[in-house]
Design a protein around this motif. Sequence first.
Motif, PDB file in Angstrom:
ATOM      1  N   VAL A   1       0.776  -1.395  -0.036  1.00  0.00           N
ATOM      2  CA  VAL A   1       0.116   0.042   0.002  1.00  0.00           C
ATOM      3  C   VAL A   1       0.906   1.213  -0.031  1.00  0.00           C
ATOM      4  CG1 VAL A   1      -1.644   1.332   1.429  1.00  0.00           C
ATOM      5  CG2 VAL A   1      -1.753  -1.201   1.312  1.00  0.00           C
TER       6      VAL A   1
ATOM      7  N   ARG B   1       1.606   4.841   1.163  1.00  0.00           N
ATOM      8  CA  ARG B   1       1.210   5.617   2.269  1.00  0.00           C
ATOM      9  C   ARG B   1       0.152   6.540   2.079  1.00  0.00           C
ATOM     10  NH1 ARG B   1       4.894   5.410   6.576  1.00  0.00           N
ATOM     11  NH2 ARG B   1       6.681   4.332   6.140  1.00  0.00           N
TER      12      ARG B   1
ATOM     13  N   GLN C   1      -2.384   6.306  -0.188  1.00  0.00           N
ATOM     14  CA  GLN C   1      -3.382   5.918  -0.045  1.00  0.00           C
ATOM     15  C   GLN C   1      -4.536   5.662   1.216  1.00  0.00           C
ATOM     16  OE1 GLN C   1      -5.502   5.789  -3.088  1.00  0.00           O
ATOM     17  NE2 GLN C   1      -3.677   7.560  -3.512  1.00  0.00           N
ATOM     18  N   ILE C   2      -3.733   5.655   2.291  1.00  0.00           N
ATOM     19  CA  ILE C   2      -4.342   5.120   3.279  1.00  0.00           C
ATOM     20  C   ILE C   2      -5.101   6.397   3.935  1.00  0.00           C
ATOM     21  CG2 ILE C   2      -4.149   4.267   5.791  1.00  0.00           C
ATOM     22  CD1 ILE C   2      -1.249   3.294   5.089  1.00  0.00           C
TER      23      ILE C   2
ATOM     24  N   GLY D   1      -8.353   3.965   9.409  1.00  0.00           N
ATOM     25  CA  GLY D   1      -8.320   2.731  10.199  1.00  0.00           C
ATOM     26  C   GLY D   1      -8.989   2.504  11.386  1.00  0.00           C
TER      27      GLY D   1
ATOM     28  N   VAL E   1      -7.782  -1.460   7.485  1.00  0.00           N
ATOM     29  CA  VAL E   1      -7.078  -0.245   6.829  1.00  0.00           C
ATOM     30  C   VAL E   1      -7.888   0.312   5.612  1.00  0.00           C
ATOM     31  CG1 VAL E   1      -4.980   0.724   5.814  1.00  0.00           C
ATOM     32  CG2 VAL E   1      -4.825  -0.877   7.550  1.00  0.00           C
TER      33      VAL E   1
ATOM     34  N   LEU F   1      -8.723   2.503   2.708  1.00  0.00           N
ATOM     35  CA  LEU F   1      -7.742   2.827   1.306  1.00  0.00           C
ATOM     36  C   LEU F   1      -8.617   4.153   0.540  1.00  0.00           C
ATOM     37  CD1 LEU F   1      -6.089  -0.136   0.090  1.00  0.00           C
ATOM     38  CD2 LEU F   1      -5.271   1.480   1.744  1.00  0.00           C
TER      39      LEU F   1
ATOM     40  N   SER G   1     -10.813  -2.035   1.101  1.00  0.00           N
ATOM     41  CA  SER G   1     -10.165  -2.134   2.509  1.00  0.00           C
ATOM     42  C   SER G   1      -9.201  -3.034   2.597  1.00  0.00           C
ATOM     43  CB  SER G   1     -11.194  -2.137   3.739  1.00  0.00           C
ATOM     44  OG  SER G   1     -11.958  -0.900   3.329  1.00  0.00           O
TER      45      SER G   1
END
Length: 72
Positions: A23, A25, A27-28, A31, A41, A43, A48
């Motif tokens: 992933v 970072r 795009q997070i 969570g 988490v 996205l 998810s």
Amino acid sequence: MADFDTEDNFILIPAVSGGGALVRRSQIAGGRANGADGAIVYLAAGPSVYTTATIPQLARYLGAEVADIRRE
């Protein structure tokens, strides 16, 4: 050669289904804890990730700081 942004590199999050999810970072989106089984988490784009990592582990992966919240 492409520019490499160390602040937006990829991290490997261990996935419940085995292996892991690679992933970016940025795009997070967030969570939350998922009981004793780890966390979910969210996205910004895409599905998810259900992970075996805990929220404190994810925070360390991402370099997050702990908020000091006190009730008065």
